[in-house]
Design a protein around this motif. Structure first.
Motif, PDB file in Angstrom:
ATOM      1  N   HIS A  84      11.199   9.864  13.744  1.00 31.39           N
ATOM      2  CA  HIS A  84      11.501   9.272  15.050  1.00 31.39           C
ATOM      3  C   HIS A  84      12.697   8.320  15.072  1.00 31.39           C
ATOM      4  CE1 HIS A  84       7.965  11.043  16.818  1.00 31.39           C
ATOM      5  NE2 HIS A  84       7.204  10.525  15.871  1.00 31.39           N
ATOM      6  N   MET A  85      13.430   8.182  13.976  1.00 31.69           N
ATOM      7  CA  MET A  85      14.596   7.312  13.993  1.00 31.69           C
ATOM      8  C   MET A  85      15.817   8.059  13.495  1.00 31.69           C
ATOM      9  SD  MET A  85      13.170   3.527  12.995  1.00 31.69           S
ATOM     10  CE  MET A  85      14.551   2.754  13.851  1.00 31.69           C
ATOM     11  N   THR A  86      16.975   7.690  14.015  1.00 28.23           N
ATOM     12  CA  THR A  86      18.225   8.292  13.585  1.00 28.23           C
ATOM     13  C   THR A  86      19.039   7.264  12.813  1.00 28.23           C
ATOM     14  OG1 THR A  86      19.404   7.668  15.607  1.00 28.23           O
ATOM     15  CG2 THR A  86      18.244   9.790  15.603  1.00 28.23           C
ATOM     16  N   GLY A  87      19.867   7.744  11.887  1.00 26.97           N
ATOM     17  CA  GLY A  87      20.769   6.858  11.154  1.00 26.97           C
ATOM     18  C   GLY A  87      20.146   6.057  10.052  1.00 26.97           C
ATOM     19  N   LEU A  88      18.913   6.417   9.634  1.00 28.94           N
ATOM     20  CA  LEU A  88      18.250   5.717   8.540  1.00 28.94           C
ATOM     21  C   LEU A  88      17.792   6.704   7.474  1.00 28.94           C
ATOM     22  CD1 LEU A  88      15.913   3.114  10.329  1.00 28.94           C
ATOM     23  CD2 LEU A  88      18.180   2.718   9.356  1.00 28.94           C
ATOM     24  N   ASP A  89      17.977   6.333   6.218  1.00 27.88           N
ATOM     25  CA  ASP A  89      17.418   7.085   5.102  1.00 27.88           C
ATOM     26  C   ASP A  89      15.920   6.752   5.047  1.00 27.88           C
ATOM     27  OD1 ASP A  89      16.509   7.955   2.613  1.00 27.88           O
ATOM     28  OD2 ASP A  89      18.334   7.380   1.561  1.00 27.88           O
ATOM     29  N   PRO A  90      15.026   7.749   5.043  1.00 30.58           N
ATOM     30  CA  PRO A  90      13.596   7.455   5.113  1.00 30.58           C
ATOM     31  C   PRO A  90      12.956   6.993   3.804  1.00 30.58           C
ATOM     32  CG  PRO A  90      13.943   9.815   5.068  1.00 30.58           C
ATOM     33  CD  PRO A  90      15.312   9.190   5.167  1.00 30.58           C
ATOM     34  N   MET A  91      13.756   6.654   2.810  1.00 29.74           N
ATOM     35  CA  MET A  91      13.191   6.152   1.558  1.00 29.74           C
ATOM     36  C   MET A  91      12.974   4.641   1.669  1.00 29.74           C
ATOM     37  SD  MET A  91      12.089   6.484  -1.532  1.00 29.74           S
ATOM     38  CE  MET A  91      12.592   8.155  -1.982  1.00 29.74           C
ATOM     39  N   PRO A  92      11.732   4.145   1.528  1.00 27.29           N
ATOM     40  CA  PRO A  92      11.483   2.701   1.634  1.00 27.29           C
ATOM     41  C   PRO A  92      12.122   1.935   0.474  1.00 27.29           C
ATOM     42  CG  PRO A  92       9.439   3.976   1.793  1.00 27.29           C
ATOM     43  CD  PRO A  92      10.501   4.901   1.308  1.00 27.29           C
ATOM     44  N   ARG A  93      12.769   0.830   0.803  1.00 28.68           N
ATOM     45  CA  ARG A  93      13.380  -0.048  -0.196  1.00 28.68           C
ATOM     46  C   ARG A  93      12.970  -1.493   0.081  1.00 28.68           C
ATOM     47  NH1 ARG A  93      15.151   3.657  -3.948  1.00 28.68           N
ATOM     48  NH2 ARG A  93      16.500   5.227  -2.954  1.00 28.68           N
ATOM     49  N   PHE A  94      13.147  -2.360  -0.926  1.00 27.71           N
ATOM     50  CA  PHE A  94      12.883  -3.793  -0.770  1.00 27.71           C
ATOM     51  C   PHE A  94      11.517  -4.011  -0.117  1.00 27.71           C
ATOM     52  CE2 PHE A  94      17.530  -3.148  -0.129  1.00 27.71           C
ATOM     53  CZ  PHE A  94      17.941  -3.631  -1.368  1.00 27.71           C
ATOM     54  N   THR A  95      10.485  -3.395  -0.674  1.00 28.26           N
ATOM     55  CA  THR A  95       9.147  -3.453  -0.093  1.00 28.26           C
ATOM     56  C   THR A  95       8.472  -4.779  -0.431  1.00 28.26           C
ATOM     57  OG1 THR A  95       8.159  -2.385  -2.022  1.00 28.26           O
ATOM     58  CG2 THR A  95       8.927  -0.956  -0.229  1.00 28.26           C
ATOM     59  N   SER A  96       7.536  -5.194   0.441  1.00 27.19           N
ATOM     60  CA  SER A  96       6.852  -6.471   0.231  1.00 27.19           C
ATOM     61  C   SER A  96       5.567  -6.500   1.039  1.00 27.19           C
ATOM     62  CB  SER A  96       7.749  -7.637   0.646  1.00 27.19           C
ATOM     63  OG  SER A  96       8.031  -7.570   2.036  1.00 27.19           O
ATOM     64  N   THR A  97       4.766  -7.542   0.799  1.00 26.12           N
ATOM     65  CA  THR A  97       3.574  -7.789   1.597  1.00 26.12           C
ATOM     66  C   THR A  97       3.610  -9.230   2.105  1.00 26.12           C
ATOM     67  OG1 THR A  97       2.214  -8.572  -0.261  1.00 26.12           O
ATOM     68  CG2 THR A  97       2.195  -6.204   0.197  1.00 26.12           C
ATOM     69  N   CYS A  98       2.830  -9.480   3.146  1.00 31.73           N
ATOM     70  CA  CYS A  98       2.633 -10.849   3.621  1.00 31.73           C
ATOM     71  C   CYS A  98       1.202 -10.984   4.110  1.00 31.73           C
ATOM     72  CB  CYS A  98       3.623 -11.219   4.717  1.00 31.73           C
ATOM     73  SG  CYS A  98       3.384 -10.343   6.276  1.00 31.73           S
ATOM     74  N   SER A 145       0.830  -1.196   0.000  1.00 36.10           N
ATOM     75  CA  SER A 145       0.000   0.000   0.000  1.00 36.10           C
ATOM     76  C   SER A 145       0.872   1.255   0.000  1.00 36.10           C
ATOM     77  CB  SER A 145      -0.902  -0.009   1.234  1.00 36.10           C
ATOM     78  OG  SER A 145      -1.336   1.270   1.566  1.00 36.10           O
ATOM     79  N   THR A 146       0.594   2.168  -0.923  1.00 37.41           N
ATOM     80  CA  THR A 146       1.315   3.439  -0.956  1.00 37.41           C
ATOM     81  C   THR A 146       1.117   4.219   0.342  1.00 37.41           C
ATOM     82  OG1 THR A 146       1.065   3.547  -3.363  1.00 37.41           O
ATOM     83  CG2 THR A 146       1.582   5.599  -2.222  1.00 37.41           C
ATOM     84  N   LYS A 147      -0.106   4.171   0.884  1.00 34.66           N
ATOM     85  CA  LYS A 147      -0.395   4.865   2.134  1.00 34.66           C
ATOM     86  C   LYS A 147       0.420   4.268   3.286  1.00 34.66           C
ATOM     87  CE  LYS A 147      -4.121   6.056   5.345  1.00 34.66           C
ATOM     88  NZ  LYS A 147      -5.590   5.965   5.614  1.00 34.66           N
ATOM     89  N   SER A 148       0.466   2.932   3.360  1.00 29.05           N
ATOM     90  CA  SER A 148       1.222   2.278   4.431  1.00 29.05           C
ATOM     91  C   SER A 148       2.699   2.616   4.344  1.00 29.05           C
ATOM     92  CB  SER A 148       1.023   0.764   4.367  1.00 29.05           C
ATOM     93  OG  SER A 148      -0.312   0.407   4.640  1.00 29.05           O
ATOM     94  N   LEU A 149       3.248   2.560   3.139  1.00 27.64           N
ATOM     95  CA  LEU A 149       4.667   2.884   2.978  1.00 27.64           C
ATOM     96  C   LEU A 149       4.946   4.341   3.314  1.00 27.64           C
ATOM     97  CD1 LEU A 149       5.607   0.949  -0.292  1.00 27.64           C
ATOM     98  CD2 LEU A 149       5.994   0.261   2.084  1.00 27.64           C
ATOM     99  N   GLY A 150       3.993   5.219   2.993  1.00 28.13           N
ATOM    100  CA  GLY A 150       4.170   6.629   3.332  1.00 28.13           C
ATOM    101  C   GLY A 150       4.197   6.854   4.835  1.00 28.13           C
ATOM    102  N   LEU A 151       3.317   6.179   5.575  1.00 26.51           N
ATOM    103  CA  LEU A 151       3.309   6.284   7.030  1.00 26.51           C
ATOM    104  C   LEU A 151       4.578   5.677   7.624  1.00 26.51           C
ATOM    105  CD1 LEU A 151      -0.428   5.393   7.710  1.00 26.51           C
ATOM    106  CD2 LEU A 151       0.659   7.617   8.087  1.00 26.51           C
ATOM    107  N   ASP A 152       5.014   4.579   7.026  1.00 28.70           N
ATOM    108  CA  ASP A 152       6.253   3.932   7.454  1.00 28.70           C
ATOM    109  C   ASP A 152       7.433   4.899   7.320  1.00 28.70           C
ATOM    110  OD1 ASP A 152       7.389   1.657   8.505  1.00 28.70           O
ATOM    111  OD2 ASP A 152       7.561   0.596   6.601  1.00 28.70           O
ATOM    112  N   ALA A 153       7.547   5.504   6.140  1.00 29.66           N
ATOM    113  CA  ALA A 153       8.640   6.446   5.889  1.00 29.66           C
ATOM    114  C   ALA A 153       8.548   7.666   6.810  1.00 29.66           C
ATOM    115  CB  ALA A 153       8.614   6.887   4.427  1.00 29.66           C
ATOM    116  N   GLN A 154       7.332   8.130   7.082  1.00 31.88           N
ATOM    117  CA  GLN A 154       7.149   9.280   7.965  1.00 31.88           C
ATOM    118  C   GLN A 154       7.635   8.956   9.375  1.00 31.88           C
ATOM    119  OE1 GLN A 154       3.154  10.847   8.015  1.00 31.88           O
ATOM    120  NE2 GLN A 154       3.495  12.006   9.881  1.00 31.88           N
TER     121      GLN A 154
END
Length: 398
Positions: free
Chosen positions: A307-321, A293-302
């Motif tokens: 709230h996290m340090t040391g991570l690039d906020p661009m989602p990579r290697f995305t998947s579903t289960c 979901s584009t919405k889910s990935l957007g919330l994830d990246a936000q």
């Protein structure tokens, strides 16, 4: 024994099905595993590379089951050269008064205290000082439990497969879904597109596909099938200690998230952060979309950006289960004898639903114990696991 006759037939060759087959074969049972797809697939709850292991639960019996599972994990480790459970700790934090599908902070602390599970309480500033999080609400609280960690899921499945095949008593049929299940003089007959098999016992371990499997028995059970998204985020600086973690916060404001540290078995140089809510709730696994979901990935990246340090906020290697969850919120797992053909049967057990990755080795033992003799509870050392906590609210469909 004829080639089509077995002591146990297992429908579903995922992690729980393979664990069940292995434990049955250790008792000397000739066992058949029927898998709809290929083994080690990504079509159901076994999708993805990692799962969290934890001892903390809001329910006393679930924490006891986690404690009891540790010996089973240690024994299964002998079938893999890879570390199956990396013990890097488990961090829960957020609003201590909120609950979720994972339980709740305050309730889990009470259970850990009663079972003498050690943990360290932390304030929001202490969490930010020890771990790579930032800008947490000042009223957030949490705890760190050092025995938690991360499961190498695919290595665990491979270990369960290796352990099953090493017995010499397990036959695995891939790409052979069960199409019919009926009563026979030898117990149960299971038909597939390629043949028919007879078993003295039957274990249905079909996960999200359980109601499809139960159709010939005229049964169904109440599950919601969550399609969930996850992504990996690149490390931008040397990693600080990051345990597995879960944040409890008002889903109406910013949703729920959980995460994993960098591991060498899946995208080194990246940490996984996932949403703990469904992209959509399915009634049939065939409705699954493999695109997150584009919405889910957007919330994830936000969440990562804020709230996290040391991570690039661009989602990579995305998947579903796909995760099957009980509609009855009082049931963490669904595990029960199956009332086929108008009566209860002690030789047919169905398992589905729940976040059961942490129970893979012991769950197979539980199912086999139930099939060995009628049980109302299972005893593991000092721990007594009441099976009525997992009972299924069965629905007759014909």
């Amino acid at each position: 024994m004829p080639d089509d006759t077995f002591d146990l037939i297992v429908v579903g060759g995922g992690a729980i099905g393979l664990s069940t087959a292995r434990n049955a074969a250790r008792r000397g049972w000739r066992t058949l595993v029927l898998e709809k797809f290929g083994v080690l697939n990504n079509e159901g709850s076994s999708a993805g590379a990692s799962r969290q292991f934890r001892l903390q639960y809001a329910q006393h019996y679930m924490a006891e089951l986690s404690l009891a599972s540790q010996n089973f994990w240690a024994e299964l480790q002998g079938y893999s050269q890879n570390t199956l459970v990396r013990q890097n700790g488990s961090l829960w934090f957020g609003d201590p008064d909120l609950d979720s599908q994972e339980g709740g902070i305050a309730a889990a602390e009470k259970v850990m205290e009663s079972l003498h599970i050690p943990f360290t309480r932390l304030t929001a500033p202490q969490i930010e000082a020890r771990f790579p999080f930032k800008a947490l609400p000042k009223d957030y609280e949490g705890f760190f439990q050092a025995n938690g960690g991360i499961i190498d899921l695919k290595s665990t499945e491979e270990a369960a497969l290796n352990a099953a095949l090493a017995t010499g008593r397990v036959v695995i049929r891939e790409w052979e879904p069960a199409t019919d299940i009926s009563e026979s003089g030898r117990g149960v007959e299971v038909r597939t597109v390629h043949g028919r098999y007879h078993g003295a016992r039957l274990a249905i371990c079909a996960g999200a596909y359980v109601n499809e499997t139960l159709k010939p028995l005229g049964l169904s059970l109440g599950i919601d099938i969550w399609q969930m998204s996850s992504a990996y985020f690149a490390l931008t600086e040397p990693a600080r200690h990051l345990p597995t973690w879960f944040v409890f916060q008002d889903p109406g404001d910013s949703a729920l998230f959980y995460g994993f540290p960098e591991v060498d078995w899946a995208h080194p140089g990246y940490a996984r952060v996932a949403t703990d809510f469904p992209d959509k709730i399915l009634t049939d696994p065939a409705q699954r979309s493999y695109a997150p979901s584009t919405k889910s990935l957007g919330l994830d990246a936000q969440w990562v950006r804020e709230h996290m340090t040391g991570l690039d906020p661009m989602p990579r290697f995305t998947s579903t289960c796909l995760i099957a969850l009980a509609q009855n919120s009082s049931r963490e797992l669904l595990l029960d004898y199956t009332p086929a053909w108008g009566r209860a049967h002690s030789n047919i057990v169905t398992y589905t639903a729940g976040w059961a990755g942490k129970y893979i080795p012991i769950m197979g033992d539980m199912i086999v114990r139930m099939l060995s003799a009628p049980e109302t509870e299972l005893v593991y050392g000092d721990y007594r696991i009441p099976l009525d906590r997992f009972s299924i609210d069965w629905t007759q469909t014909n």
